[in-house]
Design a protein around this motif. Structure first.
Motif, PDB file in Angstrom:
ATOM      1  N   UNK A  87     -59.025  19.538 -44.521  1.00  0.00           N
ATOM      2  CA  UNK A  87     -59.381  18.836 -43.062  1.00  0.00           C
ATOM      3  C   UNK A  87     -57.604  18.405 -42.739  1.00  0.00           C
ATOM      4  N   UNK A  88     -56.776  18.209 -43.817  1.00  0.00           N
ATOM      5  CA  UNK A  88     -54.944  17.786 -43.486  1.00  0.00           C
ATOM      6  C   UNK A  88     -54.654  18.615 -42.738  1.00  0.00           C
ATOM      7  N   UNK A  89     -55.484  20.298 -43.664  1.00  0.00           N
ATOM      8  CA  UNK A  89     -54.566  21.250 -43.386  1.00  0.00           C
ATOM      9  C   UNK A  89     -54.397  21.654 -41.669  1.00  0.00           C
ATOM     10  N   UNK A  90     -56.234  21.059 -40.954  1.00  0.00           N
ATOM     11  CA  UNK A  90     -55.542  21.072 -39.760  1.00  0.00           C
ATOM     12  C   UNK A  90     -55.329  20.721 -39.161  1.00  0.00           C
ATOM     13  N   UNK A  91     -55.216  18.704 -39.012  1.00  0.00           N
ATOM     14  CA  UNK A  91     -54.535  18.064 -38.941  1.00  0.00           C
ATOM     15  C   UNK A  91     -54.032  16.572 -39.328  1.00  0.00           C
ATOM     16  N   UNK A  92     -53.174  16.153 -39.434  1.00  0.00           N
ATOM     17  CA  UNK A  92     -52.333  15.214 -40.651  1.00  0.00           C
ATOM     18  C   UNK A  92     -53.555  13.703 -40.524  1.00  0.00           C
ATOM     19  N   UNK A 212     -68.232  -0.792 -42.808  1.00  0.00           N
ATOM     20  CA  UNK A 212     -68.976  -1.798 -41.599  1.00  0.00           C
ATOM     21  C   UNK A 212     -67.283  -1.005 -41.074  1.00  0.00           C
ATOM     22  N   UNK A 213     -66.262  -0.816 -41.824  1.00  0.00           N
ATOM     23  CA  UNK A 213     -64.929  -0.451 -40.813  1.00  0.00           C
ATOM     24  C   UNK A 213     -64.499   0.722 -41.745  1.00  0.00           C
ATOM     25  N   UNK A 214     -64.618   0.959 -42.960  1.00  0.00           N
ATOM     26  CA  UNK A 214     -64.931   2.676 -43.413  1.00  0.00           C
ATOM     27  C   UNK A 214     -65.953   3.567 -43.988  1.00  0.00           C
ATOM     28  N   UNK A 215     -65.706   4.039 -44.330  1.00  0.00           N
ATOM     29  CA  UNK A 215     -67.176   5.142 -44.794  1.00  0.00           C
ATOM     30  C   UNK A 215     -67.013   4.969 -43.662  1.00  0.00           C
ATOM     31  N   UNK A 216     -66.898   5.749 -42.371  1.00  0.00           N
ATOM     32  CA  UNK A 216     -67.852   5.876 -41.297  1.00  0.00           C
ATOM     33  C   UNK A 216     -67.098   7.292 -40.356  1.00  0.00           C
ATOM     34  N   UNK A 217     -68.351   7.920 -39.919  1.00  0.00           N
ATOM     35  CA  UNK A 217     -67.801   9.067 -39.075  1.00  0.00           C
ATOM     36  C   UNK A 217     -67.153   8.801 -37.762  1.00  0.00           C
ATOM     37  N   UNK A 332     -62.098  22.629 -38.747  1.00  0.00           N
ATOM     38  CA  UNK A 332     -61.502  22.114 -37.126  1.00  0.00           C
ATOM     39  C   UNK A 332     -62.189  21.311 -36.946  1.00  0.00           C
ATOM     40  N   UNK A 333     -64.096  22.618 -37.410  1.00  0.00           N
ATOM     41  CA  UNK A 333     -65.176  21.608 -36.519  1.00  0.00           C
ATOM     42  C   UNK A 333     -65.585  20.696 -36.567  1.00  0.00           C
ATOM     43  N   UNK A 334     -64.913  20.043 -38.259  1.00  0.00           N
ATOM     44  CA  UNK A 334     -65.695  18.638 -38.785  1.00  0.00           C
ATOM     45  C   UNK A 334     -64.220  17.863 -38.717  1.00  0.00           C
ATOM     46  N   UNK A 335     -63.116  18.367 -38.626  1.00  0.00           N
ATOM     47  CA  UNK A 335     -62.022  17.178 -38.627  1.00  0.00           C
ATOM     48  C   UNK A 335     -62.589  16.072 -37.695  1.00  0.00           C
ATOM     49  N   UNK A 336     -61.898  14.836 -38.757  1.00  0.00           N
ATOM     50  CA  UNK A 336     -62.635  13.640 -38.525  1.00  0.00           C
ATOM     51  C   UNK A 336     -61.387  12.310 -38.697  1.00  0.00           C
ATOM     52  N   UNK A 337     -61.188  11.676 -37.865  1.00  0.00           N
ATOM     53  CA  UNK A 337     -59.551  11.037 -37.985  1.00  0.00           C
ATOM     54  C   UNK A 337     -59.389   9.946 -39.730  1.00  0.00           C
ATOM     55  N   UNK A 338     -60.642  10.237 -40.928  1.00  0.00           N
ATOM     56  CA  UNK A 338     -60.016   9.346 -41.388  1.00  0.00           C
ATOM     57  C   UNK A 338     -60.805  10.071 -42.365  1.00  0.00           C
ATOM     58  N   UNK A 339     -61.118  11.497 -42.326  1.00  0.00           N
ATOM     59  CA  UNK A 339     -61.484  13.168 -43.011  1.00  0.00           C
ATOM     60  C   UNK A 339     -62.227  12.698 -44.055  1.00  0.00           C
TER      61      UNK A 339
END
Ligand SMILES: Nc1nc2c(c(=O)[nH]1)N[C@H]1C(S)=C(S)[C@@H](COP(=O)(O)O)O[C@H]1N2
Ligand SMILES: [Mo]
Length: 358
Positions: A87-92, A212-217, A332-339
């Motif tokens: 995912x990092x290869x798609x966007x940092x 509540x705050x991590x391990x969230x999509x 790219x279709x599954x990229x999410x901000x926490x990776x």
């Protein structure tokens, strides 16, 4: 091991260390930590069971084993951050370890069934969730707190969920949660809380930072620094995933028939039923040979023979699970901000070396 961090200690093995065997040797089992590794005395360890139960209780390791007996399950753990590098290869993705494909491993776990401990405590009919708390205080949490998380009560009551003190027939090593950890087969690794000292039955999910705050999509357009607790979707069940274990990515290999191998894993109570391999970047596909299915909760190894030609070649793999779900093609279709949860098709770059130019 590739070490992503020393304190907290985070490391994953080379691909080859996981190849061709269902059970992962302990020295090749990835390690994922959010705080210091506690040194606990097994003799002094106690587990408190509280919350929405008829009777709050406290157990030593010997008491647990004597009362509930020991049960074993072969189960794969997979970090939600496994394959984040794709995912990092798609966007940092700043601030998160760029895990490769080996933040996942399989062991034979032995312990008591959580269900038996809950039955003994007497679960209140209003209960919906079961929370776990570890002993390690994570400075990465806001505020700093012991690592924790929860699972739905209906999963906690399933016979495969263990409070485990053994891994592959050996006492749990400190780094993997000694003296006792939770093992929640089919769920992201984060729910298998290490160094567990408290089990709390409740009528809502855990309020711990790591629930509540991590391990969230999160949706791709959300800034993870500006989220509130409860935003996004809590990760639980693992989606079908796969990657290559041999040869190594970028390897130079002799031209001709070449054996490629890998793992595939389906979370929940799904299993891997088919793996397709493309020798040519997706133009054509062949069926991989599937290895042993060591029960519902374990990954499945696979292998295929592809024809390697001179020069660069992109080999792909994709798994199907027993719900007929297929991995998505594109990271790219599954990229999410926490990776988290990169389950896009596995990609292996090979370089074919022709015999006469060697
Ligand atoms: N107490 C505690 N439990 C924990 C963690 C942790 O940092 N502290 N990490 C979790 C995560 S994110 C994963 S993927 C697994 C990793 O288990 P392992 O280090 O034994 O491979 O442990 C989980 N349990
Ligand atoms: Mo994880």
């Amino acid at each position: 091991m590739t070490v992503h961090g020393v304190t907290p200690f985070n490391a994953e093995p080379p691909r080859a260390a996981l190849a061709d065997r269902v059970l992962t040797p302990l020295d090749a089992f990835y390690s994922r930590n959010h705080g210091p590794i506690p040194a606990l005395d097994p003799g002094g360890w106690r587990l408190r069971v509280d919350g929405l139960v008829g009777r709050t209780s406290s157990w030593s390791l010997t008491e647990l084993r004597d009362r509930f007996g020991s049960h074993s399950e072969t189960a794969t753990l997979q970090c939600a951050g496994n394959r984040r590098a794709g995912l990092v290869e798609v966007r940092d993705i700043p601030g998160e370890a760029p895990w490769g494909p080996t933040a996942t491993a399989t062991a034979r776990w032995t312990g008591v069934r959580l269900a038996d401990v809950l039955d003994d405590a007497g679960v209140d009919p209003a209960a919906t969730d079961v929370a776990f708390l570890g002993t390690d205080v994570s400075e990465a949490a806001t505020p700093p707190q012991e690592f924790g998380g929860s699972i739905p009560l209906r999963k906690a009551r399933m016979p495969e969920v263990l409070l485990a003190w053994e891994m592959n027939g050996e006492p749990l090593p400190p780094v993997h949660g000694a003296p006792v950890r939770v093992v929640v087969p089919g769920y992201i690794g984060a729910r298998s809380v290490k160094w567990v000292h408290r089990v709390t039955v409740a009528d809502r999910p855990s309020q711990n930072f790591f629930q509540t705050s991590t391990y969230r999509l999160l949706p791709p357009d959300v800034d993870p620094a500006r989220t509130a607790p409860g935003d996004g979707v809590a990760l639980g069940l693992v989606a079908v995933n796969a990657d290559f274990l041999a040869p190594d990515d970028g390897a130079e290999v002799d031209c001709g028939p070449t054996r490629v191998t890998g793992y595939a894993f389906a979370g929940g109570d799904r299993t891997v039923v088919r793996v397709d391999v493309s020798p040519d970047g997706g133009s054509s596909w062949i069926q991989a040979d599937l290895g042993e299915q060591a029960g519902t909760w374990a990954w499945r190894h696979w292998s295929a023979t592809v024809d390697v030609r001179p020069g660069e070649q992109l080999v792909l793999a994709r798994a199907w699970d027993s719900s007929a779900a297929l991995q998505p093609a594109d990271p790219a279709s599954v990229w999410n901000p926490k990776g988290y949860a990169n389950n896009s098709w596995a990609r292996l770059r090979l370089r074919g070396r022709s015999a006469h130019t060697a």
